[in-house]
Motif scaffolding. Structure first.
Motif, mmCIF file in Angstrom:
data_model
loop_
_atom_site.group_PDB
_atom_site.id
_atom_site.type_symbol
_atom_site.label_atom_id
_atom_site.label_comp_id
_atom_site.label_asym_id
_atom_site.label_seq_id
_atom_site.Cartn_x
_atom_site.Cartn_y
_atom_site.Cartn_z
ATOM 1 N N THR A 167 2.433 1.346 -3.255
ATOM 2 C CA THR A 167 0.747 1.504 -4.084
ATOM 3 C C THR A 167 1.047 3.264 -4.257
ATOM 4 N N PHE A 168 0.714 4.049 -2.789
ATOM 5 C CA PHE A 168 0.597 5.555 -2.575
ATOM 6 C C PHE A 168 1.548 6.145 -3.195
ATOM 7 N N ASN A 169 3.226 5.727 -3.281
ATOM 8 C CA ASN A 169 4.261 6.385 -3.939
ATOM 9 C C ASN A 169 4.164 6.462 -4.374
ATOM 10 N N THR A 170 3.477 5.384 -5.453
ATOM 11 C CA THR A 170 3.457 5.207 -7.248
ATOM 12 C C THR A 170 2.438 6.268 -7.802
ATOM 13 N N PHE A 171 1.802 6.753 -7.166
ATOM 14 C CA PHE A 171 0.404 7.350 -7.340
ATOM 15 C C PHE A 171 0.723 8.808 -7.629
ATOM 16 N N ILE A 172 2.009 8.658 -6.426
ATOM 17 C CA ILE A 172 2.661 10.082 -5.997
ATOM 18 C C ILE A 172 3.663 10.887 -7.021
ATOM 19 N N TRP A 210 0.460 -1.338 0.341
ATOM 20 C CA TRP A 210 0.306 -0.306 -0.259
ATOM 21 C C TRP A 210 0.862 1.015 -0.143
ATOM 22 N N HIS A 211 2.011 1.399 0.812
ATOM 23 C CA HIS A 211 2.683 2.645 0.761
ATOM 24 C C HIS A 211 3.342 2.284 -0.846
ATOM 25 N N THR A 213 8.065 2.604 -5.740
ATOM 26 C CA THR A 213 7.054 2.685 -6.534
ATOM 27 C C THR A 213 7.371 0.605 -6.842
#
Lengths: 288, 364
Positions: free
Chosen positions: A82-87, A79-80, A236
């Motif tokens: 994935t969050f980075n990837t979105f960022i 999840w962390h 990511t």
């Protein structure tokens, strides 16, 4: 021409386009089948216990997706990541949009010395393979203290793509008649508000295309992440998937396929929504 | 309202002089038309008045205030463009409301009232929710005019507003524009290359060529007393006939224009003193198609033969070959002419024009 000939030609004309279409579709289906089959296999495998003869699912399971709720050794929290990837994707899209929407306007509207050469240089810059710049980039990042930081990668990816995006959006601005800007000026607006209220909405299809492609560009960025990110805190999904694939501990194809599906899922959804604008772009810009 | 004064206005693009030293004064409430062929500087002049272009030299005054460096948005003008320049992403309502949104402290209801009032006036009230792409050319034109009027401008500018419409609609809109301008009484500057539009609409016409103001005056002035060959030839359809290589002769107290020993037309005695500052040799004779008669034979006149007949219903345009030129003459459709028939063109002496072939300026 006799009546008979006339009908014969009519028949051929009516049917030749049909025959042509059928041929084209058949060819496209054959050509794209390996890709489609590969994705279908990937998707099925991620939900099955195994594949008999390589392509028949043997049983339904969700355990392949356990990375979503369990800690997998050697991999950070998904999840962390994935969050980075979105960022990363979002920021690259944001930075590129911000810069190219202005630089494209400038290149389209303001005549200045060396404009033609600058445009050519922009295209050339985009043609450089990124790998050839890695050493130089490393030094620059170290100097600016952006090594091992997501911000560094965001700026890098954006700077690599800005020339392309500028070129694309310039084409959209070129399609807007000058009179529209003049009308805005006479209607009481300053140059900047004309750009914001009249021109930006008119190039919106172009901006959407750039946003989608740049989000993807950030989403799939790998080489900068693997080279300039040292801590898995900033990983990511590309690095995550790569590590999962490459780690010798794993021969767990179920897990690998599930991770892969997770990686491509958001992109697929994005494309479904942006499809309308993508096809508009290939038709060449703005509709009156 | 507003007066406009151009003083030695010059506009260059790099080395090309688009507008060359133009001076003219536009009165309050006047409908003035800038007329000329494409590339003559009329649109550049208009855009300089609008503030889109900055003058390279000279000055623009509005109500005696110099406006050279004032941006368009502070000039209290409304403008209609040839391609209408509507905002494609906005509805008709939004298009008309767009200028109003720059007005300070205007309420939403005020905007709505104003837009509806303008839409009523331009008869587009039923189209307010449509996008410009869903409108016909004529409807887009009406929206563009409504938008130009939204802020109650002191000056209205039109850049070839009718040239994208079909011929029939153009005549209708022409009448409506004239009526609108008369009711509102707004000082109007209107650019066109269509001389009939200029004649029909203008209080005064300013004829441009090669960036230079050739002549300014009422449509009648320009039509009946052109100052040079360009103006004479640009107005009127079919245009004025010209015959070069003519000269002035005097014979027993009467003056004639002659060519190759043939007396073409008598010169009225009131025009004789105009030769004091003009040559009497190498002149160009000009006459309008409606200012002559075709007769079978005469001592004085242009002898020729009928080359072609163009029947236009209300009139017939007779093409007559004489001195190696083709002259167009408007005749009664009842008259019986035949091709190859030998005739004499009898000109109306007081309607004839004469030009100096070197300076191209009119002698009279």
């Amino acid at each position: 021409m006799t009546k008979g000939e006339y009908y014969k030609i009519g028949f051929l004309q009516r049917n030749s386009s049909k025959i042509f279409n059928v041929t084209v579709y058949a060819l496209l289906i054959v050509l794209s089948s390996p890709i489609v089959l590969a994705y279908a296999w990937l998707f099925l495998r991620s939900f099955s216990t195994g594949m008999a003869h390589g392509f028949i699912p043997t049983g339904l399971t969700f355990s392949n997706w356990r990375f979503m709720w369990e800690q997998i050794s050697g991999l950070p929290n998904v999840w962390h990541v994935t969050f980075n990837t979105f960022i990363l994707g979002g920021s690259v899209a944001g930075v590129v949009l911000l810069v190219s929407s202005m630089s494209g306007f400038a290149l389209s509207r303001f005549a200045f010395k060396g404009q033609g050469k600058l445009l050519l240089l922009l295209l050339m810059l985009h043609a450089f393979p990124t790998v050839s710049l890695m050493v130089a980039i490393f030094y620059i990042l170290r100097m600016t203290h952006l090594l091992n930081s997501l911000l560094g990668v965001i700026l890098l990816r954006a700077s690599m793509d800005i020339p392309w995006a500028t070129w694309i959006i310039k084409g959209f601005y070129d399609g807007i008649p000058r009179e529209i800007e003049w009308a805005g000026a006479i209607d009481g607006y300053s140059r900047i508000s004309i750009w914001r209220k009249v021109l930006l909405p008119m190039v919106k299809p172009g901006l959407i295309v750039i946003a989608v492609f740049e989000f993807l560009s950030g989403w799939s960025e790998f080489i900068f992440i693997t080279t300039f990110i040292f801590s898995n805190k900033w990983w990511t999904l590309s690095q995550y998937t790569y590590t999962a694939l490459g780690g010798y501990r794993f021969a767990d194809y179920g897990l690998l396929t599930a991770i892969s599906v997770w990686y491509i899922l958001p992109v697929t959804i994005l494309f479904i929504f942006a499809n309308k604008y993508m096809t508009q772009m290939s038709l060449g810009g703005i509709k009156g | 309202m507003a007066t406009i004064k151009l003083e030695n206005l010059t506009k260059k693009f790099n080395k090309v002089i688009a507008v060359n030293n133009v001076s003219l004064t536009i009165k309050d409430g006047e409908f003035i038309i800038l007329l000329g062929p494409s590339g003559c500087g009329k649109t550049t002049t208009l855009l300089t008045i609008a503030g889109i272009y900055r003058p390279t030299g000279g000055a623009i005054y509005m109500n005696d205030t110099i406006m050279n460096d004032i941006p368009p948005r502070y000039r209290k003008i409304g403008m209609v463009f040839q391609n209408y320049a509507l905002y494609p992403h906005m509805t008709v309502f939004e298009n008309i409301a767009f200028p109003l949104r720059t007005v300070k402290d205007i309420s939403k209801t005020d905007i709505k009232t104003k837009v509806e009032e303008l839409a009523d006036k331009m008869r587009i009230a039923s189209l307010l929710e449509r996008k410009p792409s869903e409108l016909s050319g004529g409807q887009q034109q009406r929206v563009a005019i409504a938008r130009a009027l939204a802020k109650e401008p002191q000056i209205l500018l039109f850049d070839e507003p009718l040239s994208n419409l079909d011929a029939k609609l153009r005549i209708i809109m022409r009448g409506e524009l004239k009526r609108l301008q008369e009711t509102l009484g707004i000082t109007t500057v209107y650019v066109t290359h269509d001389q009939s539009e200029a004649m029909a609409l203008a209080d005064r016409v300013a004829v441009f060529n090669h960036g230079i103001l050739q002549q300014i005056g009422s449509p009648e002035d320009i039509y009946y007393s052109p100052r040079n060959i360009f103006v004479a030839g640009f107005l009127g359809s079919p245009s004025m006939n010209f015959l070069s290589g003519t000269r002035l002769i005097k014979n027993e107290g009467t003056a004639y224009i002659e060519k190759e020993g043939k007396k073409l037309v008598e010169v009225p005695s009131k025009n004789l003193d105009k030769f004091e500052n003009a040559p009497s040799e190498d002149l160009i004779l000009g006459f309008r198609p409606e200012d002559c008669k075709i007769v079978p034979n005469d001592e004085i006149g242009i002898p020729g033969k009928i080359y072609l007949l163009e029947h236009l219903g209300r009139e017939v345009v007779v093409n007559i070959e004489a001195f190696g030129n083709i002259f167009k003459v408007i005749a009664d459709p009842e008259s019986r002419f035949e091709k190859e028939q030998r005739v004499v063109l009898k000109l109306k002496p007081d309607r004839v024009h004469l030009f100096d072939s070197k300076t191209e300026a009119a002698v009279f």
